[in-house]
Write a protein that holds these residues in place. Structure first.
Motif, PDB file in Angstrom:
ATOM      1  N   LYS A 112      -5.649  -7.803  -8.488  1.00  0.00           N
ATOM      2  CA  LYS A 112      -5.756  -6.608  -7.659  1.00  0.00           C
ATOM      3  C   LYS A 112      -6.049  -7.026  -6.222  1.00  0.00           C
ATOM      4  CE  LYS A 112      -7.915  -2.019  -7.428  1.00  0.00           C
ATOM      5  NZ  LYS A 112      -8.953  -1.126  -8.011  1.00  0.00           N
ATOM      6  N   HIS A 113      -5.174  -6.612  -5.302  1.00  0.00           N
ATOM      7  CA  HIS A 113      -5.316  -6.908  -3.880  1.00  0.00           C
ATOM      8  C   HIS A 113      -5.576  -5.615  -3.103  1.00  0.00           C
ATOM      9  CE1 HIS A 113      -3.935 -10.880  -4.732  1.00  0.00           C
ATOM     10  NE2 HIS A 113      -2.662 -10.581  -4.853  1.00  0.00           N
ATOM     11  N   PHE A 114      -6.470  -5.689  -2.146  1.00  0.00           N
ATOM     12  CA  PHE A 114      -6.768  -4.565  -1.261  1.00  0.00           C
ATOM     13  C   PHE A 114      -6.299  -4.945   0.138  1.00  0.00           C
ATOM     14  CE2 PHE A 114     -10.468  -2.110   0.903  1.00  0.00           C
ATOM     15  CZ  PHE A 114      -9.657  -1.002   1.109  1.00  0.00           C
ATOM     16  N   ASN A 115      -5.308  -4.228   0.675  1.00  0.00           N
ATOM     17  CA  ASN A 115      -4.671  -4.599   1.939  1.00  0.00           C
ATOM     18  C   ASN A 115      -5.402  -4.008   3.138  1.00  0.00           C
ATOM     19  OD1 ASN A 115      -2.729  -5.894   3.504  1.00  0.00           O
ATOM     20  ND2 ASN A 115      -1.266  -4.205   3.381  1.00  0.00           N
ATOM     21  N   LEU A 116      -5.814  -4.883   4.065  1.00  0.00           N
ATOM     22  CA  LEU A 116      -6.555  -4.473   5.252  1.00  0.00           C
ATOM     23  C   LEU A 116      -6.001  -5.184   6.489  1.00  0.00           C
ATOM     24  CD1 LEU A 116     -10.246  -4.649   3.941  1.00  0.00           C
ATOM     25  CD2 LEU A 116      -8.936  -2.571   4.425  1.00  0.00           C
ATOM     26  N   PRO A 117      -6.231  -4.634   7.675  1.00  0.00           N
ATOM     27  CA  PRO A 117      -5.833  -5.324   8.908  1.00  0.00           C
ATOM     28  C   PRO A 117      -6.523  -6.683   9.031  1.00  0.00           C
ATOM     29  CG  PRO A 117      -6.374  -3.029   9.351  1.00  0.00           C
ATOM     30  CD  PRO A 117      -6.799  -3.306   7.949  1.00  0.00           C
ATOM     31  N   ILE A 118      -5.886  -7.608   9.733  1.00  0.00           N
ATOM     32  CA  ILE A 118      -6.408  -8.974   9.816  1.00  0.00           C
ATOM     33  C   ILE A 118      -7.778  -9.022  10.491  1.00  0.00           C
ATOM     34  CG2 ILE A 118      -5.285  -9.539  12.012  1.00  0.00           C
ATOM     35  CD1 ILE A 118      -5.662 -11.845   8.918  1.00  0.00           C
ATOM     36  N   GLU A 119      -8.022  -8.159  11.467  1.00  0.00           N
ATOM     37  CA  GLU A 119      -9.322  -8.164  12.127  1.00  0.00           C
ATOM     38  C   GLU A 119     -10.439  -7.786  11.163  1.00  0.00           C
ATOM     39  OE1 GLU A 119     -10.152  -9.300  15.070  1.00  0.00           O
ATOM     40  OE2 GLU A 119      -8.051  -9.840  15.451  1.00  0.00           O
ATOM     41  N   GLU A 120     -10.121  -6.938  10.187  1.00  0.00           N
ATOM     42  CA  GLU A 120     -11.125  -6.560   9.189  1.00  0.00           C
ATOM     43  C   GLU A 120     -11.405  -7.734   8.253  1.00  0.00           C
ATOM     44  OE1 GLU A 120     -13.934  -3.899   7.542  1.00  0.00           O
ATOM     45  OE2 GLU A 120     -12.872  -4.012   9.458  1.00  0.00           O
ATOM     46  N   LEU A 121     -10.358  -8.488   7.884  1.00  0.00           N
ATOM     47  CA  LEU A 121     -10.566  -9.679   7.058  1.00  0.00           C
ATOM     48  C   LEU A 121     -11.485 -10.668   7.761  1.00  0.00           C
ATOM     49  CD1 LEU A 121      -8.206  -8.544   5.310  1.00  0.00           C
ATOM     50  CD2 LEU A 121      -7.396 -10.894   5.082  1.00  0.00           C
ATOM     51  N   LYS A 122     -11.267 -10.845   9.067  1.00  0.00           N
ATOM     52  CA  LYS A 122     -12.096 -11.793   9.821  1.00  0.00           C
ATOM     53  C   LYS A 122     -13.537 -11.286   9.919  1.00  0.00           C
ATOM     54  CE  LYS A 122      -9.324 -12.248  13.456  1.00  0.00           C
ATOM     55  NZ  LYS A 122      -8.797 -12.804  14.726  1.00  0.00           N
ATOM     56  N   LYS A 123     -13.707 -10.005  10.174  1.00  0.00           N
ATOM     57  CA  LYS A 123     -15.054  -9.440  10.291  1.00  0.00           C
ATOM     58  C   LYS A 123     -15.837  -9.621   8.988  1.00  0.00           C
ATOM     59  CE  LYS A 123     -15.960  -4.984   9.960  1.00  0.00           C
ATOM     60  NZ  LYS A 123     -15.984  -3.523  10.256  1.00  0.00           N
ATOM     61  N   LEU A 124     -15.191  -9.362   7.856  1.00  0.00           N
ATOM     62  CA  LEU A 124     -15.858  -9.489   6.562  1.00  0.00           C
ATOM     63  C   LEU A 124     -16.122 -10.949   6.211  1.00  0.00           C
ATOM     64  CD1 LEU A 124     -13.847  -6.701   4.721  1.00  0.00           C
ATOM     65  CD2 LEU A 124     -16.284  -6.635   5.283  1.00  0.00           C
ATOM     66  N   GLU A 153     -14.728   2.576  -1.687  1.00  0.00           N
ATOM     67  CA  GLU A 153     -14.058   3.669  -2.390  1.00  0.00           C
ATOM     68  C   GLU A 153     -12.552   3.430  -2.460  1.00  0.00           C
ATOM     69  OE1 GLU A 153     -13.449   8.532  -1.904  1.00  0.00           O
ATOM     70  OE2 GLU A 153     -15.060   7.498  -0.811  1.00  0.00           O
ATOM     71  N   GLU A 154     -11.969   2.994  -1.352  1.00  0.00           N
ATOM     72  CA  GLU A 154     -10.524   2.741  -1.322  1.00  0.00           C
ATOM     73  C   GLU A 154     -10.144   1.589  -2.244  1.00  0.00           C
ATOM     74  OE1 GLU A 154      -9.666   4.104   3.315  1.00  0.00           O
ATOM     75  OE2 GLU A 154     -10.213   2.025   2.836  1.00  0.00           O
ATOM     76  N   GLN A 155     -11.009   0.597  -2.357  1.00  0.00           N
ATOM     77  CA  GLN A 155     -10.709  -0.558  -3.206  1.00  0.00           C
ATOM     78  C   GLN A 155     -10.641  -0.170  -4.675  1.00  0.00           C
ATOM     79  OE1 GLN A 155     -12.606  -2.562  -5.507  1.00  0.00           O
ATOM     80  NE2 GLN A 155     -10.988  -4.133  -5.614  1.00  0.00           N
ATOM     81  N   GLN A 156     -11.233   0.947  -5.035  1.00  0.00           N
ATOM     82  CA  GLN A 156     -11.224   1.399  -6.431  1.00  0.00           C
ATOM     83  C   GLN A 156      -9.924   2.095  -6.823  1.00  0.00           C
ATOM     84  OE1 GLN A 156     -13.651   0.795  -8.796  1.00  0.00           O
ATOM     85  NE2 GLN A 156     -14.386  -0.571  -7.182  1.00  0.00           N
ATOM     86  N   GLN A 157      -9.025   2.330  -5.873  1.00  0.00           N
ATOM     87  CA  GLN A 157      -7.760   2.994  -6.189  1.00  0.00           C
ATOM     88  C   GLN A 157      -6.962   2.221  -7.236  1.00  0.00           C
ATOM     89  OE1 GLN A 157      -5.632   4.485  -2.384  1.00  0.00           O
ATOM     90  NE2 GLN A 157      -6.960   2.836  -1.685  1.00  0.00           N
ATOM     91  N   ALA A 158      -6.187   2.943  -8.024  1.00  0.00           N
ATOM     92  CA  ALA A 158      -5.246   2.291  -8.941  1.00  0.00           C
ATOM     93  C   ALA A 158      -4.180   1.580  -8.108  1.00  0.00           C
ATOM     94  CB  ALA A 158      -4.594   3.318  -9.853  1.00  0.00           C
ATOM     95  N   PRO A 159      -3.859   0.330  -8.431  1.00  0.00           N
ATOM     96  CA  PRO A 159      -2.938  -0.433  -7.588  1.00  0.00           C
ATOM     97  C   PRO A 159      -1.469  -0.069  -7.801  1.00  0.00           C
ATOM     98  CG  PRO A 159      -3.658  -1.776  -9.435  1.00  0.00           C
ATOM     99  CD  PRO A 159      -4.435  -0.489  -9.513  1.00  0.00           C
ATOM    100  N   LYS A 160      -0.725  -0.137  -6.728  1.00  0.00           N
ATOM    101  CA  LYS A 160       0.732  -0.054  -6.801  1.00  0.00           C
ATOM    102  C   LYS A 160       1.259  -1.363  -7.367  1.00  0.00           C
ATOM    103  CE  LYS A 160       4.872   0.110  -3.875  1.00  0.00           C
ATOM    104  NZ  LYS A 160       5.386   0.210  -2.481  1.00  0.00           N
TER     105      LYS A 160
END
Length: 444
Positions: A293-305, A425-432
Motif C-alpha cells: 500500500k502506497h500513499f502518494n504525496l508531494p515531494i516536499e511533504e516526503l522531505k518534511k516527514l 485519515e487519507e492513508q486509510q483509504q482503500a487503494p486503487k
C-alpha cells in the motif's frame, strides 16, 4: 506514415556537424574517455562534502554483494540501528539477510504458483500471463513485503544464519528457481484447463512448494528455529540469550510495531492524484500477508516527514533510481554531476512525471537516509547508508543532493505518528489497484 532515412538526409546530418565549432574536440574526448567521464562536472564534488547538521547513524556499512537484496539490507539496517542504540551491540553487528532471503524466496514461489492458478484460463500471450512468466521470482521487494515476512517468521542475527555462496551471488539460484517454477506453471495450467478438481490441483501445488523448500535449503541452509544470541557489547560486557526463537528475538531486540510504518510515494503522474492510496496487482510474497500500500504525496511533504523522523533519532528506508546522476566511487548522487546534454549539444530534459510515464526512470534500489544538512531552515544534502560495502563513498555512505531527492527519490517509509491528522485519515483509504507493470512496483 513511415519515413525512411535517405542518403541526402545523412549528407545533411554530416554537414550539420560544422554548426558546432567544438565537434572535433568533443568527438575525440568522448571516444577516448566515454560519455560520463567527459560530461562530469567536478566542481559539483566539493559542494557534497559528507558533513550533516543531523546525523543519526554511523554503523558499519553492509554489503549485499552480487544480489538484488537492497530492500532487505536497507530494512534490516534501519532495525539494527535500533538494536545498537538499545543494547549497545558492536558496530559491526548485523541482522541475518540470508534468513529473510530464504523465506522471501519460499513465499514468492508460492505467490507465483497461486497467480498461475488464478490466471490459468487466460491465454499465454495475454499481458498478465506474459508478465508472470517473464520473472516468476527475483531478489527485489518492498517494505510491506518485508513486514509480511517478519510478522510470519521473525528475524535473527547474522550469527544465527550467515551468508552463503548463493545469497551473496544469487544468479544461479534465481535461474534454477525460475526454471522450476515455469516447469510447474506448465503442469498447473494444463491441470486447470483439463478440468482437474481443486483439491487435486492444490495437492500438486503443495508438492511443488515442497521441492522449492528443498532447493532453498540446499542453496541457503535450513532456517533456524531456535538459537543462542551471544555477544560482547561495546564495553566488552558478555551477554547471552539462550534458546530464543526468531519471533521472540524480534519482539525483544527490535520491538517495533510494523503497523506503525507506512509507505509514502512521490509519483507526480496524471494517473496517481496526490493524497490517494495505491497498490500493485500481483505484487507481493506472502499469500494472505500484509498487502502493498502506497500513499502518494508531494515531494516536499516526503522531505518534511523524513526530516521529522531523523530529528526523532530514527533512520528512514527509501526507494530511488540510483543509477541516475550517481558517482558510485565517490559516493555522490547529484543532478549537477554530469552534463551530457551540453556535451552532446542537445536537449534531454524530462520532468519527473515524464521519466516515469516514458520508462526513463523507475525505482531500482533501496537505501537508508541517516542524516541531513539543514541550512537556513532548508535541506541541502542528505546522508545515505548504502549496502555496497565500505570501498565506495565515505566508508560506504553516500551524499545525496536535495535536488537529487526531488528528482529520483520515489518512496520513503515513515512512522505514521509523524503524519498530520488529515494525512493519517487519507492513508486509510482503500487503494486503487495499479497494473502489475506500473513503475511503483519495479523495486520488487
Amino acid at each position: 506514415m513511415d519515413q525512411p532515412i535517405e542518403p541526402k538526409n545523412i549528407e545533411r546530418y554530416a554537414n550539420n556537424l560544422n554548426d558546432y565549432d567544438d565537434s572535433n574536440v568533443v568527438r575525440r574526448a568522448v571516444t577516448h574517455n566515454g560519455i560520463l567521464k567527459t560530461a562530469a562536472d567536478f566542481e559539483a564534488n566539493p559542494k557534497m562534502d559528507p558533513v550533516f547538521s543531523i546525523d543519526v547513524s554511523d554503523q558499519r556499512v553492509s554489503d549485499q554483494k552480487r544480489s538484488g537484496r537492497c530492500w532487505l539490507f536497507a530494512a534490516l539496517n534501519t532495525m539494527r540501528t535500533k538494536v545498537e542504540n538499545d543494547f549497545n551491540v558492536p558496530k559491526d553487528f548485523e541482522l541475518s539477510q540470508a534468513y529473510i532471503f530464504f523465506w522471501d524466496k519460499f513465499e514468492k514461489s508460492n505467490y507465483f504458483l497461486n497467480n498461475v492458478i488464478n490466471t490459468a484460463e487466460q491465454p499465454l500471450d495475454s499481458r498478465k500471463v506474459s508478465f508472470l512468466m517473464a520473472t516468476p521470482q527475483q531478489d527485489g521487494g518492498q517494505w510491506d513485503m518485508l513486514c509480511a515476512l517478519i510478522e510470519k517468521y521473525g528475524i535473527v542475527p547474522k550469527s544465527a544464519m550467515p551468508e552463503t555462496a548463493n545469497s551473496e551471488n544469487s544468479s544461479e539460484l534465481n535461474a534454477a528457481l525460475n526454471t522450476q517454477l515455469r516447469h510447474d506453471a506448465v503442469i498447473l495450467r494444463k491441470m486447470i484447463n483439463d478440468g482437474q478438481k481443486a483439491e487435486i490441483i492444490n495437492a500438486k501445488r503443495d508438492d511443488m512448494i515442497n521441492e522449492i523448500y528443498r532447493m532453498l535449503v540446499y542453496s541457503l541452509g535450513k532456517p533456524v528455529e531456535k538459537f543462542n544470541f551471544e555477544y560482547r557489547d561495546q564495553e566488552k560486557e558478555y551477554h547471552i540469550d539462550e534458546n530464543i526463537t526468531p519471533k521472540a528475538f524480534f519482539q525483544k531486540y527490535i520491538n517495533l510495531d510494523l503497523e506503525d510504518y507506512v509507505s509514502l510515494i512521490n509519483s507526480p503522474t496524471e494517473d496517481k492524484p496526490y493524497n490517494k492510496t495505491y497498490t500493485v496487482e500481483m505484487l507481493g510474497n506472502v499469500v494472505g500477508g500484509r498487502p502493498i500500500k502506497h500513499f502518494n504525496l508531494p515531494i516536499e511533504e516526503l522531505k518534511k516527514l523524513t526530516i521529522k523522523q531523523l530529528e526523532a533519532g530514527e533512520t528512514v528506508w527509501f526507494g530511488s533510481d540510483v543509477v541516475k546522476d550517481t558517482d558510485r566511487k565517490q559516493g555522490i548522487m547529484d543532478t549537477r554531476l554530469y552534463h551530457v546534454d551540453e556535451l552532446m549539444h542537445t536537449d534531454m530534459s524530462l520532468t519527473k512525471a515524464q521519466r516515469l510515464d516514458y520508462g526513463e526512470s523507475v525505482m531500482d534500489h533501496a537505501m537508508v537516509i541517516t542524516g541531513v544538512d539543514i541550512v537556513n531552515g532548508k535541506p541541502t544534502k542528505w546522508k545515505v547508508e548504502n549496502s555496497w560495502g565500505d570501498k565506495v563513498g565515505t566508508k560506504g555512505y553516500f551524499v545525496m543532493s536535495d535536488d537529487w531527492f526531488n528528482e529520483f527519490v520515489y518512496q520513503v517509509v515513515i512512522n505514521k505518528k509523524f503524519l498530520s491528522e488529515k494525512e493519517k485519515e487519507e492513508q486509510q483509504q482503500a487503494p486503487k489497484i495499479l497494473a502489475p507493470w506500473d513503475p511503483m512496483g519495479t523495486l520488487a
